[in-house]
Design a protein around this motif. Structure first.
Motif, mmCIF file in Angstrom:
data_model
loop_
_atom_site.group_PDB
_atom_site.id
_atom_site.type_symbol
_atom_site.label_atom_id
_atom_site.label_comp_id
_atom_site.label_asym_id
_atom_site.label_seq_id
_atom_site.Cartn_x
_atom_site.Cartn_y
_atom_site.Cartn_z
ATOM 1 N N LEU A 11 0.812 -1.218 0.000
ATOM 2 C CA LEU A 11 0.000 0.000 0.000
ATOM 3 C C LEU A 11 0.844 1.265 0.000
ATOM 4 O O LEU A 11 0.315 2.360 0.180
ATOM 5 N N GLU A 12 2.116 1.138 -0.217
ATOM 6 C CA GLU A 12 2.994 2.306 -0.244
ATOM 7 C C GLU A 12 2.891 2.989 -1.600
ATOM 8 O O GLU A 12 3.095 2.362 -2.653
ATOM 9 N N VAL A 13 2.574 4.269 -1.585
ATOM 10 C CA VAL A 13 2.404 5.037 -2.815
ATOM 11 C C VAL A 13 3.779 5.421 -3.360
ATOM 12 O O VAL A 13 4.622 5.976 -2.647
ATOM 13 N N LYS A 14 4.006 5.174 -4.649
ATOM 14 C CA LYS A 14 5.315 5.393 -5.283
ATOM 15 C C LYS A 14 5.177 6.340 -6.467
ATOM 16 O O LYS A 14 4.082 6.600 -6.970
ATOM 17 N N LYS A 15 6.335 6.823 -6.928
ATOM 18 C CA LYS A 15 6.345 7.770 -8.042
ATOM 19 C C LYS A 15 5.845 7.132 -9.326
ATOM 20 O O LYS A 15 5.165 7.776 -10.139
ATOM 21 N N PHE B 62 -12.156 19.155 10.627
ATOM 22 C CA PHE B 62 -10.739 19.086 10.271
ATOM 23 C C PHE B 62 -10.383 17.730 9.686
ATOM 24 O O PHE B 62 -9.603 17.629 8.719
ATOM 25 N N SER B 63 -10.937 16.648 10.233
ATOM 26 C CA SER B 63 -10.673 15.314 9.698
ATOM 27 C C SER B 63 -11.243 15.160 8.292
ATOM 28 O O SER B 63 -10.615 14.505 7.434
ATOM 29 N N ALA B 64 -12.400 15.757 8.034
ATOM 30 C CA ALA B 64 -12.961 15.709 6.680
ATOM 31 C C ALA B 64 -12.070 16.441 5.689
ATOM 32 O O ALA B 64 -11.879 15.996 4.540
ATOM 33 N N PHE B 65 -11.493 17.549 6.113
ATOM 34 C CA PHE B 65 -10.570 18.288 5.247
ATOM 35 C C PHE B 65 -9.328 17.456 4.943
ATOM 36 O O PHE B 65 -8.866 17.382 3.791
ATOM 37 N N LEU B 66 -8.769 16.801 5.947
ATOM 38 C CA LEU B 66 -7.600 15.959 5.730
ATOM 39 C C LEU B 66 -7.927 14.758 4.854
ATOM 40 O O LEU B 66 -7.070 14.283 4.083
ATOM 41 N N PHE B 67 -9.161 14.245 4.949
ATOM 42 C CA PHE B 67 -9.571 13.121 4.107
ATOM 43 C C PHE B 67 -9.546 13.517 2.629
ATOM 44 O O PHE B 67 -9.043 12.773 1.777
ATOM 45 N N VAL B 68 -10.058 14.688 2.333
ATOM 46 C CA VAL B 68 -10.048 15.159 0.942
ATOM 47 C C VAL B 68 -8.618 15.377 0.471
ATOM 48 O O VAL B 68 -8.252 15.028 -0.665
ATOM 49 N N GLN B 69 -7.781 15.945 1.331
ATOM 50 C CA GLN B 69 -6.389 16.180 0.960
ATOM 51 C C GLN B 69 -5.647 14.868 0.721
ATOM 52 O O GLN B 69 -4.796 14.783 -0.176
ATOM 53 N N ALA B 70 -5.959 13.842 1.485
ATOM 54 C CA ALA B 70 -5.266 12.566 1.341
ATOM 55 C C ALA B 70 -5.600 11.871 0.032
ATOM 56 O O ALA B 70 -4.762 11.145 -0.532
ATOM 57 N N LEU B 71 -6.810 12.067 -0.464
ATOM 58 C CA LEU B 71 -7.210 11.397 -1.700
ATOM 59 C C LEU B 71 -6.761 12.128 -2.956
ATOM 60 O O LEU B 71 -6.852 11.583 -4.058
ATOM 61 N N ARG B 72 -6.303 13.330 -2.806
ATOM 62 C CA ARG B 72 -5.853 14.081 -3.982
ATOM 63 C C ARG B 72 -4.546 13.499 -4.507
ATOM 64 O O ARG B 72 -3.667 13.108 -3.748
ATOM 65 N N ASN B 73 -4.424 13.458 -5.823
ATOM 66 C CA ASN B 73 -3.201 12.971 -6.458
ATOM 67 C C ASN B 73 -2.278 14.156 -6.698
ATOM 68 O O ASN B 73 -2.464 14.948 -7.628
ATOM 69 N N GLU B 74 -1.279 14.309 -5.834
ATOM 70 C CA GLU B 74 -0.329 15.400 -5.973
ATOM 71 C C GLU B 74 0.576 15.150 -7.180
ATOM 72 O O GLU B 74 0.942 14.018 -7.478
ATOM 73 N N GLU B 75 0.936 16.218 -7.856
ATOM 74 C CA GLU B 75 1.784 16.102 -9.032
ATOM 75 C C GLU B 75 3.274 16.181 -8.691
ATOM 76 O O GLU B 75 4.117 15.899 -9.523
ATOM 77 N N ARG B 76 3.591 16.585 -7.464
ATOM 78 C CA ARG B 76 4.993 16.725 -7.098
ATOM 79 C C ARG B 76 5.590 15.363 -6.783
ATOM 80 O O ARG B 76 5.042 14.588 -6.009
ATOM 81 N N ASP B 77 6.743 15.074 -7.385
ATOM 82 C CA ASP B 77 7.356 13.761 -7.207
ATOM 83 C C ASP B 77 7.890 13.569 -5.790
ATOM 84 O O ASP B 77 7.981 12.441 -5.311
ATOM 85 N N GLU B 78 8.248 14.680 -5.113
ATOM 86 C CA GLU B 78 8.818 14.528 -3.791
ATOM 87 C C GLU B 78 7.791 14.079 -2.772
ATOM 88 O O GLU B 78 8.131 13.746 -1.640
ATOM 89 N N ASP B 79 6.514 14.121 -3.145
ATOM 90 C CA ASP B 79 5.482 13.663 -2.223
ATOM 91 C C ASP B 79 5.394 12.144 -2.147
ATOM 92 O O ASP B 79 4.676 11.610 -1.312
ATOM 93 N N TYR B 80 6.106 11.434 -3.010
ATOM 94 C CA TYR B 80 6.017 9.992 -3.059
ATOM 95 C C TYR B 80 7.407 9.381 -2.900
ATOM 96 O O TYR B 80 8.421 10.023 -3.170
ATOM 97 N N THR B 81 7.420 8.133 -2.507
ATOM 98 C CA THR B 81 8.689 7.424 -2.337
ATOM 99 C C THR B 81 9.184 6.925 -3.702
ATOM 100 O O THR B 81 8.450 6.912 -4.695
ATOM 101 N N GLU B 82 10.450 6.502 -3.724
ATOM 102 C CA GLU B 82 11.008 5.974 -4.947
ATOM 103 C C GLU B 82 10.378 4.625 -5.286
ATOM 104 O O GLU B 82 9.887 3.916 -4.401
ATOM 105 N N SER B 83 10.453 4.265 -6.543
ATOM 106 C CA SER B 83 9.892 2.983 -6.994
ATOM 107 C C SER B 83 10.727 1.836 -6.453
ATOM 108 O O SER B 83 11.943 1.966 -6.332
#
Length: 331
Positions: free
Chosen positions: A144-148, A310-331
């Motif tokens: 379940l680890e999100v990668k680049k 506040f938890s609802a706001f964080l839930f929406v933020q967590a589901l967003r697909n960020e475009e910045r590569d530094e937000d994800y771990t290496e493959s």
């Protein structure tokens, strides 16, 4: 003659000799018999409350109610008054008096309601253990680890799987907690006056929030767990062949179908609500009225109300697909 005296006995009198017993009573006769019925009810209640073996004789108009009916009515009143006595001390039971007016103290429902709470908490604990096993198996394996290199769908599926598993575990804990507290409250507070005809109706009448919370949290936690496993099987893995992909698609489709069947089965066996979605709507209404719409507000409401937002706001933020590569771990 003995035979003639026997036929004149009002108890064994032949119904053919009483035409007024074979024909429907007129309105005048019914109205004239009402005082006798009312007096019988008063005498019955007096016998129950005063704990006496004597029931006042029923005054009956001799021209309207035959002696056979008067005897049977008085005999029925005596037997009913005797059956209404409850405890060994000879005092009249409150349950019997309330039953005459359509109510009860709920003594017969408290034990069964407590058993229902305990029986619901046990499978909730089993499901919670299974959810924890599924969650940590995926976490330790890095599934379940999100990668680049992940696509947008894979990123969304991994995040949703984690959220579903964590919420499934939390809901089962809520079900266990609420059923335990409710069962303790039932045994400590004693029975309450009720018009319910079943233990669950008794719970719904006096503890609707606890009743809905325990049922919804158990079922929704179970559905979230099944949905998480289904979504997790749609995530592609490295080195996976076409046969494995088809098998995972089949498993995900089967679990999704199972969720629909479970909800349909649940709706078909609903008792107090039309369907599962009405139960959820009713839960929001009861919860809002009990915790958020009270004045003066509850002290803890000033804390958990902003926390929910506040938890609802964080839930929406967590589901967003960020475009910045530094937000994800290496493959």
């Amino acid at each position: 003659r003995p035979q003639e005296q026997e036929t004149k006995d009002p108890i064994v009198v032949n119904a053919r000799s009483l035409p007024h017993l074979r024909t429907p009573p007129s309105a005048d006769r019914i109205m004239k018999s009402l005082p006798a019925i009312s007096s019988a009810t008063v005498g019955l209640l007096a016998a129950v409350l005063l704990n006496t073996d004597q029931v006042a004789a029923v005054p009956t108009p001799s021209s309207n109610i035959p002696s056979v009916g008067a005897y049977q009515h008085q005999h029925h009143a005596k037997s009913l008054a005797g059956s209404l006595r409850t405890d060994a001390n000879g005092s009249a039971g409150l349950d019997s008096v309330l039953a005459l007016r359509g109510g009860s103290t709920g003594d017969e429902f408290v034990g069964a309601a407590y058993d229902w709470c305990i029986n619901l908490g046990a499978p909730a604990a089993l499901v919670a253990g299974a959810v924890v096993a599924t969650l940590y198996e995926n976490v330790r394996g890095g599934e379940l680890e999100v990668k680049k290199s992940d696509s947008n769908y894979v990123r969304f599926a991994k995040k949703m799987t984690t959220i579903l598993l964590v919420t499934a575990f939390g809901m089962q804990i809520v079900s266990i907690f609420v059923t335990t507290v409710t069962g303790t409250m039932l045994l400590s507070r004693g029975p309450l006056e009720t018009k319910a005809n079943s233990p669950l109706e008794y719970l719904r009448e006096h503890f609707e929030f606890e009743y809905l919370t325990s049922r919804l949290s158990f079922l929704q936690g179970l559905l979230n767990w099944l949905a998480a496993v289904a979504v997790e099987h749609t995530i592609p893995r490295k080195g996976e062949g076409k046969a494995a992909v088809k098998m995972n698609q089949f498993l995900a489709s089967s679990l999704t179908t199972l969720i629909v069947v479970l909800v349909s089965f649940y709706n078909a066996h609903m008792t107090f609500y039309d369907n599962y979605f009405e139960m959820v709507t009713r839960w929001f209404q009861v919860t809002s009225k009990r915790f958020l719409l009270q004045w003066p507000p509850r002290p803890l409401a000033l804390i958990f109300a902003p926390s929910i937002v506040f938890s609802a706001f964080l839930f929406v933020q967590a589901l967003r697909n960020e475009e910045r590569d530094e937000d994800y771990t290496e493959s």
